[in-house]
Design a protein around this motif. Structure first.
Motif, short mmCIF file in Angstrom:
data_model
loop_
_atom_site.label_atom_id
_atom_site.label_comp_id
_atom_site.label_asym_id
_atom_site.label_seq_id
_atom_site.Cartn_x
_atom_site.Cartn_y
_atom_site.Cartn_z
N HIS A 70 0.80 -1.22 0.00
CA HIS A 70 0.00 0.00 0.00
C HIS A 70 0.84 1.27 0.00
N GLY A 71 1.80 1.38 0.84
CA GLY A 71 2.56 2.63 0.97
C GLY A 71 3.55 2.89 -0.13
N SER A 72 3.90 1.88 -0.92
CA SER A 72 4.95 2.06 -1.91
C SER A 72 4.53 2.96 -3.06
N VAL A 73 3.27 2.99 -3.40
CA VAL A 73 2.80 3.86 -4.48
C VAL A 73 2.93 5.32 -4.05
N LEU A 74 2.52 5.63 -2.84
CA LEU A 74 2.62 7.00 -2.34
C LEU A 74 4.09 7.42 -2.18
N LYS A 75 4.92 6.53 -1.68
CA LYS A 75 6.34 6.85 -1.53
C LYS A 75 6.98 7.13 -2.89
#
Length: 146
Positions: A70-75
């Motif tokens: 989940h967080g990798s797209v935002l990062k």
């Protein structure tokens, strides 16, 4: 974890190359294609292939479910867009504080943007992984049956 169905294009030593499988539609029109989908197809680009990590023995043509945390797209988005934009703003403000005027602010913005671009390109992105093979059995619900 974000998931997407994909088709294996070919295998490589460091993973597999996949192409995303687009759904036929939202289901409202019964798969016939609504005007929104037809308009979207006018602007559709050619399909892209992606390298994903894989531990399963796969062959070209296999359908798989790939996932990314989940967080990798935002990062990744913050690194690709936020870092250069932030450094452009910081460069413009710093140059404006040292030498008042539009020319200095423009030069500081350009320097900050170039530095941000190089820093953004230097990081490693999280690659998607193959989670599982897609089930070959498809369940169809016929109208009037449950």
């Amino acid at each position: 974890m974000l998931e997407q169905t994909a088709e294996v294009i070919h295998t490589a030593s460091d993973g597999v190359w996949v192409q995303a499988v687009e759904p036929s539609g939202c289901g409202t029109c019964g798969g016939q294609g609504c005007s929104s989908r037809r308009i979207a197809e006018l602007f559709q680009r050619k399909p892209r292939n992606f390298l994903v990590d894989c531990d399963l023995p796969l062959t070209p043509g296999d359908r798989v479910v790939i996932g990314i945390a989940h967080g990798s797209v935002l990062k990744s988005a913050m690194r690709a867009y936020g870092l250069p934009l932030g450094l452009m703003l910081a460069g413009a403000l710093l140059a404006q504080a040292i030498q008042p005027g539009d020319g200095a602010a423009l030069a500081g913005m350009l320097i900050g943007g170039v530095v941000g671009w190089f820093l953004a390109r230097g990081g490693r992105t999280a690659r998607p992984v193959v989670l599982r093979r897609e089930d070959r059995i498809s369940f169809q619900v016929m109208k009037g049956q449950s």
